[in-house]
Design a protein around this motif. Structure first.
Motif, PDB file in Angstrom:
ATOM      1  N   ASP A 256       0.841  -1.193   0.000  1.00 57.59           N
ATOM      2  CA  ASP A 256       0.000   0.000   0.000  1.00 57.59           C
ATOM      3  C   ASP A 256       0.878   1.245   0.000  1.00 57.59           C
ATOM      4  O   ASP A 256       2.106   1.179   0.099  1.00 57.59           O
ATOM      5  CB  ASP A 256      -1.005  -0.015   1.163  1.00 57.59           C
ATOM      6  N   ILE A 257       0.241   2.374  -0.111  1.00 58.49           N
ATOM      7  CA  ILE A 257       0.929   3.649  -0.290  1.00 58.49           C
ATOM      8  C   ILE A 257       1.888   3.970   0.854  1.00 58.49           C
ATOM      9  O   ILE A 257       2.916   4.619   0.665  1.00 58.49           O
ATOM     10  CB  ILE A 257      -0.125   4.765  -0.458  1.00 58.49           C
ATOM     11  N   TYR A 258       1.592   3.476   2.057  1.00 60.07           N
ATOM     12  CA  TYR A 258       2.377   3.827   3.229  1.00 60.07           C
ATOM     13  C   TYR A 258       3.676   3.035   3.337  1.00 60.07           C
ATOM     14  O   TYR A 258       4.473   3.264   4.240  1.00 60.07           O
ATOM     15  CB  TYR A 258       1.525   3.664   4.482  1.00 60.07           C
ATOM     16  N   GLN A 259       3.890   2.110   2.409  1.00 54.08           N
ATOM     17  CA  GLN A 259       5.131   1.337   2.375  1.00 54.08           C
ATOM     18  C   GLN A 259       6.106   1.847   1.318  1.00 54.08           C
ATOM     19  O   GLN A 259       7.157   1.259   1.119  1.00 54.08           O
ATOM     20  CB  GLN A 259       4.802  -0.142   2.114  1.00 54.08           C
ATOM     21  N   VAL A 260       5.745   2.927   0.657  1.00 51.55           N
ATOM     22  CA  VAL A 260       6.587   3.498  -0.392  1.00 51.55           C
ATOM     23  C   VAL A 260       7.368   4.679   0.163  1.00 51.55           C
ATOM     24  O   VAL A 260       6.826   5.504   0.903  1.00 51.55           O
ATOM     25  CB  VAL A 260       5.738   3.951  -1.596  1.00 51.55           C
ATOM     26  N   ASP A 261       8.639   4.761  -0.177  1.00 50.53           N
ATOM     27  CA  ASP A 261       9.490   5.863   0.254  1.00 50.53           C
ATOM     28  C   ASP A 261       9.371   7.007  -0.748  1.00 50.53           C
ATOM     29  O   ASP A 261       9.858   6.903  -1.873  1.00 50.53           O
ATOM     30  CB  ASP A 261      10.946   5.395   0.356  1.00 50.53           C
ATOM     31  N   PHE A 262       8.743   8.090  -0.340  1.00 54.73           N
ATOM     32  CA  PHE A 262       8.606   9.250  -1.205  1.00 54.73           C
ATOM     33  C   PHE A 262       9.613  10.345  -0.875  1.00 54.73           C
ATOM     34  O   PHE A 262       9.530  11.442  -1.429  1.00 54.73           O
ATOM     35  CB  PHE A 262       7.187   9.810  -1.098  1.00 54.73           C
ATOM     36  N   LYS A 263      10.571  10.043   0.004  1.00 54.07           N
ATOM     37  CA  LYS A 263      11.595  11.032   0.335  1.00 54.07           C
ATOM     38  C   LYS A 263      12.761  10.935  -0.642  1.00 54.07           C
ATOM     39  O   LYS A 263      13.932  10.915  -0.251  1.00 54.07           O
ATOM     40  CB  LYS A 263      12.078  10.829   1.770  1.00 54.07           C
ATOM     41  N   GLN A 264      12.429  10.845  -1.890  1.00 51.15           N
ATOM     42  CA  GLN A 264      13.397  10.768  -2.978  1.00 51.15           C
ATOM     43  C   GLN A 264      12.733  11.383  -4.206  1.00 51.15           C
ATOM     44  O   GLN A 264      11.506  11.584  -4.218  1.00 51.15           O
ATOM     45  CB  GLN A 264      13.788   9.316  -3.242  1.00 51.15           C
ATOM     46  N   PRO A 265      13.509  11.732  -5.237  1.00 46.94           N
ATOM     47  CA  PRO A 265      12.876  12.292  -6.440  1.00 46.94           C
ATOM     48  C   PRO A 265      11.784  11.360  -6.955  1.00 46.94           C
ATOM     49  O   PRO A 265      12.036  10.175  -7.207  1.00 46.94           O
ATOM     50  CB  PRO A 265      14.048  12.389  -7.424  1.00 46.94           C
ATOM     51  N   THR A 266      10.574  11.882  -7.098  1.00 44.49           N
ATOM     52  CA  THR A 266       9.398  11.018  -7.295  1.00 44.49           C
ATOM     53  C   THR A 266       8.513  11.506  -8.422  1.00 44.49           C
ATOM     54  O   THR A 266       8.334  12.703  -8.620  1.00 44.49           O
ATOM     55  CB  THR A 266       8.566  10.972  -5.989  1.00 44.49           C
ATOM     56  N   ALA A 267       7.958  10.540  -9.135  1.00 46.83           N
ATOM     57  CA  ALA A 267       6.847  10.803 -10.052  1.00 46.83           C
ATOM     58  C   ALA A 267       5.764   9.790  -9.741  1.00 46.83           C
ATOM     59  O   ALA A 267       6.040   8.604  -9.579  1.00 46.83           O
ATOM     60  CB  ALA A 267       7.291  10.690 -11.505  1.00 46.83           C
ATOM     61  N   ILE A 268       4.537  10.265  -9.643  1.00 45.58           N
ATOM     62  CA  ILE A 268       3.377   9.392  -9.399  1.00 45.58           C
ATOM     63  C   ILE A 268       2.554   9.347 -10.669  1.00 45.58           C
ATOM     64  O   ILE A 268       2.310  10.380 -11.310  1.00 45.58           O
ATOM     65  CB  ILE A 268       2.536   9.922  -8.227  1.00 45.58           C
TER      66      ILE A 268
END
Length: 246
Positions: A183-195
């Motif tokens: 789920d979304i809460y297991q993804v590390d978004f503290k890096q350059p990101t595109a969704i």
């Protein structure tokens, strides 16, 4: 559509294409022949602008029976950015990049709501395909509460090419899909990101899903199997905000 958003007449539309006007789509009357119309079709193909062949009745409705000569172009109220230039400009900033890609979102009001949330959550740029994406109309701008004028939007020929370009630039791509194991809460978004968000009907296309780095889903506690795409997009974007601000 209002007349202020339209250009009609084959020569006027050709001039708009040659002047790189931000055209959403071109409507051409079915069955038209002649060298000028062939020139128009060739210019449209080269530009990558969406083209639809329609009955004359539709053109009459769009233009209120003005002399459209069988050709009507819908002009975007927003200037589109050049994709590679946009990415380079964002990467040059001293900020963690955040891009949003839309795969098959075709409803103008959903698009406007997504743009509004993207602006509020600090998205640096929105990327959409030239074909199959919702146009930017007055309704889009209104639903975005004017945010469409503040968030850079780029159109690309193929979304997969944009994904590969972003990945080569160090951007990690996460796709929103109910098919994901995490789920979304297991993804590390503290890096350059595109969704990347897909359409409500079909989601992200399988070929696009196969080319991204991560897949993530939203936990759903009720009986409904999915959220409206603009709502789901807001949850994803604000999880990025939460992670980056805590």
């Amino acid at each position: 559509m209002k007349d202020s958003q339209l250009i009609y007449g084959v020569r006027a539309v050709l001039e708009a294409i040659n002047a790189d006007q931000p055209i959403n789509k071109i409507f051409v009357q079915k069955g038209l022949k002649g060298e000028l119309y062939k020139e128009l079709e060739s210019s449209v193909r080269k530009s990558g602008i969406g083209l639809s062949y329609v009955p004359i009745e539709k053109l009459n409705r769009l233009t209120r029976n003005n002399n459209h000569q069988g050709v009507v172009a819908q002009i975007s109220p927003v200037e589109f950015q050049q994709f590679e230039t946009l990415v380079e400009q964002v990467l040059a900033k001293e900020e963690l990049p955040l891009f949003l890609l839309l795969d098959g979102v075709s409803d103008v009001r959903n698009f406007g709501a997504i743009i509004r949330t993207a602006e509020c959550s600090g998205v640096h740029g929105i990327i959409v395909p030239k074909n199959g994406a919702a146009p930017i109309t007055d309704d889009t701008v209104k639903t975005s509460a004017g945010a469409a004028f503040n968030v850079p939007i780029a159109k690309v020929d193929h979304l997969k090419d944009a994904i590969f370009y972003l990945q080569s630039s160090g951007i990690v791509i996460t796709g929103a899909t109910e098919k994901a194991e995490n789920d979304i809460y297991q993804v590390d978004f503290k890096q350059p990101t595109a969704i990347i968000m897909g359409s409500e009907e079909k989601g992200i296309s399988p070929s696009t899903l196969s080319s991204i780095d991560h897949q993530a889903k939203l936990p759903l506690m009720g009986k409904i199997g999915s959220l409206n795409v603009s709502v789901a997009c807001g949850v994803f974007l604000y999880e990025v905000v939460r992670q980056r601000t805590t």
